[in-house]
Motif scaffolding. Sequence first.
Motif, mmCIF file in Angstrom:
data_model
loop_
_atom_site.group_PDB
_atom_site.id
_atom_site.type_symbol
_atom_site.label_atom_id
_atom_site.label_comp_id
_atom_site.label_asym_id
_atom_site.label_seq_id
_atom_site.Cartn_x
_atom_site.Cartn_y
_atom_site.Cartn_z
ATOM 1 N N ALA A 35 0.830 -1.207 0.000
ATOM 2 C CA ALA A 35 0.000 0.000 0.000
ATOM 3 C C ALA A 35 0.858 1.247 0.000
ATOM 4 O O ALA A 35 2.061 1.197 0.295
ATOM 5 N N TRP A 36 0.216 2.349 -0.321
ATOM 6 C CA TRP A 36 0.822 3.665 -0.196
ATOM 7 C C TRP A 36 0.020 4.454 0.834
ATOM 8 O O TRP A 36 -1.214 4.472 0.814
ATOM 9 N N PHE A 37 0.768 5.111 1.712
ATOM 10 C CA PHE A 37 0.203 6.030 2.693
ATOM 11 C C PHE A 37 0.866 7.380 2.506
ATOM 12 O O PHE A 37 1.922 7.490 1.871
ATOM 13 N N ARG A 38 0.270 8.410 3.075
ATOM 14 C CA ARG A 38 0.889 9.729 3.053
ATOM 15 C C ARG A 38 0.630 10.419 4.381
ATOM 16 O O ARG A 38 -0.346 10.122 5.079
ATOM 17 N N THR A 69 -3.139 5.655 -9.558
ATOM 18 C CA THR A 69 -3.231 4.243 -9.905
ATOM 19 C C THR A 69 -2.089 3.489 -9.232
ATOM 20 O O THR A 69 -0.922 3.849 -9.416
ATOM 21 N N ILE A 70 -2.434 2.450 -8.477
ATOM 22 C CA ILE A 70 -1.430 1.597 -7.838
ATOM 23 C C ILE A 70 -1.237 0.366 -8.707
ATOM 24 O O ILE A 70 -2.199 -0.191 -9.254
ATOM 25 N N SER A 71 0.011 -0.075 -8.848
ATOM 26 C CA SER A 71 0.285 -1.258 -9.645
ATOM 27 C C SER A 71 1.584 -1.893 -9.165
ATOM 28 O O SER A 71 2.327 -1.305 -8.385
ATOM 29 N N GLN A 72 1.849 -3.099 -9.648
ATOM 30 C CA GLN A 72 3.086 -3.797 -9.309
ATOM 31 C C GLN A 72 3.760 -4.248 -10.589
ATOM 32 O O GLN A 72 3.113 -4.374 -11.631
ATOM 33 N N ASP A 73 5.042 -4.537 -10.502
ATOM 34 C CA ASP A 73 5.782 -4.878 -11.710
ATOM 35 C C ASP A 73 5.525 -6.306 -12.142
ATOM 36 O O ASP A 73 5.461 -6.623 -13.306
ATOM 37 N N ASN A 74 5.447 -7.211 -11.194
ATOM 38 C CA ASN A 74 5.259 -8.626 -11.537
ATOM 39 C C ASN A 74 4.759 -9.369 -10.318
ATOM 40 O O ASN A 74 4.591 -8.790 -9.253
ATOM 41 N N ALA A 75 4.576 -10.645 -10.451
ATOM 42 C CA ALA A 75 4.021 -11.441 -9.359
ATOM 43 C C ALA A 75 5.013 -11.709 -8.243
ATOM 44 O O ALA A 75 4.668 -12.327 -7.251
ATOM 45 N N ALA A 93 2.675 15.851 0.593
ATOM 46 C CA ALA A 93 2.862 15.026 1.783
ATOM 47 C C ALA A 93 4.113 14.177 1.617
ATOM 48 O O ALA A 93 4.690 14.103 0.525
ATOM 49 N N MET A 94 4.513 13.525 2.695
ATOM 50 C CA MET A 94 5.505 12.461 2.622
ATOM 51 C C MET A 94 4.728 11.195 2.294
ATOM 52 O O MET A 94 3.753 10.860 2.988
ATOM 53 N N TYR A 95 5.173 10.493 1.259
ATOM 54 C CA TYR A 95 4.505 9.269 0.832
ATOM 55 C C TYR A 95 5.318 8.064 1.274
ATOM 56 O O TYR A 95 6.531 8.003 1.042
ATOM 57 N N TYR A 96 4.622 7.104 1.887
ATOM 58 C CA TYR A 96 5.260 5.909 2.422
ATOM 59 C C TYR A 96 4.706 4.663 1.753
ATOM 60 O O TYR A 96 3.499 4.555 1.510
ATOM 61 N N CYS A 97 5.584 3.717 1.514
ATOM 62 C CA CYS A 97 5.200 2.395 1.044
ATOM 63 C C CYS A 97 5.078 1.475 2.259
ATOM 64 O O CYS A 97 5.894 1.573 3.187
ATOM 65 N N ALA A 98 4.079 0.615 2.248
ATOM 66 C CA ALA A 98 3.876 -0.336 3.337
ATOM 67 C C ALA A 98 3.570 -1.714 2.758
ATOM 68 O O ALA A 98 3.067 -1.833 1.635
ATOM 69 N N ALA A 99 3.866 -2.734 3.541
ATOM 70 C CA ALA A 99 3.585 -4.113 3.116
ATOM 71 C C ALA A 99 3.230 -4.944 4.329
ATOM 72 O O ALA A 99 3.615 -4.620 5.463
ATOM 73 N N ASP A 100 2.511 -6.046 4.090
ATOM 74 C CA ASP A 100 2.119 -6.906 5.206
ATOM 75 C C ASP A 100 1.783 -8.293 4.677
ATOM 76 O O ASP A 100 1.570 -8.488 3.471
ATOM 77 N N ARG A 101 1.699 -9.239 5.611
ATOM 78 C CA ARG A 101 1.321 -10.610 5.270
ATOM 79 C C ARG A 101 -0.185 -10.750 5.158
ATOM 80 O O ARG A 101 -0.686 -11.798 4.749
ATOM 81 N N TRP A 102 -0.903 -9.709 5.548
ATOM 82 C CA TRP A 102 -2.356 -9.680 5.435
ATOM 83 C C TRP A 102 -2.764 -8.385 4.745
ATOM 84 O O TRP A 102 -2.028 -7.410 4.759
#
Length: 125
Positions: A35-38, A69-75, A93-102
């Motif tokens: 995800a992206w947050f700001r 638009t959010i997207s990813q490069d590959n699987a 704003a400051m934009y942050y990338c986030a990731a999680d197992r859920w």
Amino acid sequence: QVQLVESGGGSVLAGGSLRLSCAASGATYRIVCMAWFRQVPGKEREGVARLWTGSGSTAYADSVKGRFTISQDNAKNTILYLQMNSLKPEDTAMYYCAADRWCQSLNESGNWVYWGQGTQVTVSS
């Protein structure tokens, strides 16, 4: 562990575009959602967009729908993008990338486990 590094921030005039990138490394097999947050100083971190890496399903904050638009490069869950068009001064704003197992809610930034250091986006009128 998962490491996230954002890039692509900068200064742009209102109406312009920017594309943010987030490179993931380490135990990327753990990532199910990104995800992206700001965040603006003095305000809470705001969820912008979320992507379920397996299905490609996305979700957006109302404030950015139709413009971002959010997207990813590959699987392999290695690079996440945020294409930002029709930028407004209130997108600054400051934009942050986030990731999680859920797939955590965009409204619950505290539940996301992995975070990058952020990249600054400034939109001037």
